[in-house]
Structures are given as structure tokens and as C-alpha cells.
Design an enzyme around this catalytic site. Structure first.
Site, mmCIF file in Angstrom:
data_model
loop_
_atom_site.group_PDB
_atom_site.id
_atom_site.type_symbol
_atom_site.label_atom_id
_atom_site.label_comp_id
_atom_site.label_asym_id
_atom_site.label_seq_id
_atom_site.Cartn_x
_atom_site.Cartn_y
_atom_site.Cartn_z
ATOM 1 N N GLU A 59 1.173 -6.730 20.232
ATOM 2 C CA GLU A 59 -0.270 -7.013 20.261
ATOM 3 C C GLU A 59 -1.056 -5.761 20.609
ATOM 4 O O GLU A 59 -2.005 -5.393 19.944
ATOM 5 C CB GLU A 59 -0.569 -8.078 21.319
ATOM 6 N N HIS A 95 -1.452 13.945 9.997
ATOM 7 C CA HIS A 95 -0.828 12.632 10.024
ATOM 8 C C HIS A 95 0.345 12.591 9.052
ATOM 9 O O HIS A 95 0.361 13.289 8.052
ATOM 10 C CB HIS A 95 -1.856 11.553 9.675
ATOM 11 N N GLU A 97 1.192 10.484 6.864
ATOM 12 C CA GLU A 97 0.843 10.110 5.483
ATOM 13 C C GLU A 97 0.407 11.345 4.690
ATOM 14 O O GLU A 97 0.808 11.535 3.539
ATOM 15 C CB GLU A 97 -0.305 9.076 5.478
ATOM 16 N N CYS A 125 -4.941 5.364 8.957
ATOM 17 C CA CYS A 125 -6.321 5.481 9.432
ATOM 18 C C CYS A 125 -7.236 5.623 8.201
ATOM 19 O O CYS A 125 -6.764 5.738 7.072
ATOM 20 C CB CYS A 125 -6.466 6.687 10.356
ATOM 21 N N CYS A 128 -6.615 8.870 6.102
ATOM 22 C CA CYS A 128 -5.359 8.805 5.335
ATOM 23 C C CYS A 128 -5.477 7.802 4.193
ATOM 24 O O CYS A 128 -4.935 8.017 3.103
ATOM 25 C CB CYS A 128 -4.186 8.452 6.243
#
Length: 221
Positions: A59, A95, A97, A125, A128
């Protein structure tokens, strides 16, 4: 209510306990500052401790502010080739990605068709997501499926719009099922040398969290 939270980085982001010895922490800090701005860690298999911490579909993603990206590239040509490996962000400048498009995809045969599957600890994000859309529009031979453990900041309208734009650009977005986590465990996680491969042990709320995120993604898309 479940939500992705960006929290201050701590030792736990690497799956390390918070009470690591102070001297060790200082040494690491110095090392990090010496890194070039686009340091990306690549390899074939990631340590089990990273997987268990980073891929957990929890979570609240306290301390989980890195991205781990496991990839499978199937290149269709005269002789089909499959390559696989993983990338992780070493720190905030680049990042995983982006690194995939900058360093992994260019090594594949140009002009061939590439079926790419990513297994990522959390969804991309906004920046990306834009880069993914550009890559898919530019490269008509690229097919991308992204399997994500968690949805990153999904309550933000900008993030929801980014996820929709990825879908429109032809990217298939999926939430990782328990079987997908098991696949990553078998194919991308280091097993201790000399030991028989340990079987994947699902965490307690893996199925409920998968269903929760799947419902959220369906609502967004």
C-alpha cells in the site's frame, strides 16, 4: 486507502536494514556523490533482498524510491534473438526506463521487430511515460508490454493522463499477478550459489494488492 507515497530515501530503499553501521553509511554517501549523473546499474540477476523489498506490491511504498526494471527483448529477424537483464536507478538523475531506451534498445538489431516486456517495481513517472510514448511513435517495430508491481502516484491527475497516453501510444499496461512475481523470481533473481533454487514465497497480501491495483488501473484507463 492505498496510495503511493514518495518518502525520503533511507537505507531501506536498497532492501538494507535502516540500522546499518554508521561508518558504512558515511562510506556509501561519499561514493554516491562521486557517481556520474547518469549512473545506472545493469545486470542479469538482482539480489533477492532487493526483489523482496522493491517489488512488493504494498500500500505505502516507504523508502521504495528506486525503479527496478527487468526486461525481455524478443527480436524477430532471420534468426530470432531473445535477450534479458535488469536495470536499476542508482540515484535520482536517470530513471531505469530512460536507460533502457538509451543503452539497451540501441544494441538490438535496427529495423527488426522487437517485442519487449518489462517487469517493473512501479509504473513510470510522467517524464518516463512521455519518453515511452515518443519511442513507440518513432519505432513502428517496437511492441512494449509493461507489467508493474505498484501504481506510482496514481491519484495525481497528471499521472493518470500519462498512463492513458501510454495506452494510446500502443503500450500494454498490466498489473503483476502473483504468477508474474514468481516468473521474475525464477528468471531475474540471484539464487545462492551451491543451493538448490529456492521456490518463490508469496507475501501475505499479494493477491489482494494485485486486485486493488488492477481495479485502479482499469478505472484510470
Amino acid at each position: 486507502k492505498m496510495a503511493e507515497k514518495q518518502e525520503e530515501p533511507s537505507n531501506t530503499q536498497n532492501g538494507e536494514p535502516d540500522n546499518a553501521e554508521e561508518g558504512e553509511g558515511k562510506k556509501k554517501k561519499v561514493k554516491r556523490e562521486d557517481l556520474p549523473p547518469f549512473e545506472i546499474v545493469t545486470g542479469e540477476r538482482l539480489p533477492a533482498i532487493f526483489f523482496k523489498f522493491q517489488f512488493r506490491n504494498v500500500e505505502y511504498s516507504s523508502g521504495r524510491n528506486k525503479t527496478f526494471l527487468c526486461y525481455v527483448v524478443e527480436t524477430q529477424g532471420k534468426e530470432p534473438v531473445t535477450s534479458r537483464g535488469y536495470l536499476e536507478d542508482e540515484h535520482a538523475a536517470a530513471h531505469a526506463e530512460m536507460a533502457f531506451f538509451n543503452s539497451i534498445l540501441p544494441t538490438c538489431q535496427p529495423a527488426a521487430r522487437h517485442d519487449v516486456t518489462w517487469y517493473v517495481s512501479s509504473s513510470p513517472c510522467v517524464t518516463c511515460a512521455q519518453r515511452i510514448c515518443e519511442a513507440l511513435r518513432k519505432n513502428k517495430g517496437l511492441r512494449l508490454t509493461i507489467m508493474v508491481g505498484r501504481l506510482f502516484m496514481w491519484e495525481e491527475p497528471e499521472m493518470q493522463a500519462a498512463l492513458r497516453s501510454m495506452k494510446e501510444a500502443g503500450c500494454k499496461l498490466r498489473i503483476m499477478k502473483p504468477q508474474d512475481f514468481e516468473y521474475v523470481w525464477k528468471n531475474f533473481v540471484e539464487q545462492e550459489e551451491g543451493e538448490e533454487a529456492k521456490s518463490f514465497v508469496p507475501w501475505e497480501d499479494i493477491q489482494e494488492n494485485f486486485q486493488y491495483y488492477e481495479e485502479k488501473l482499469a478505472e484510470i484507463l
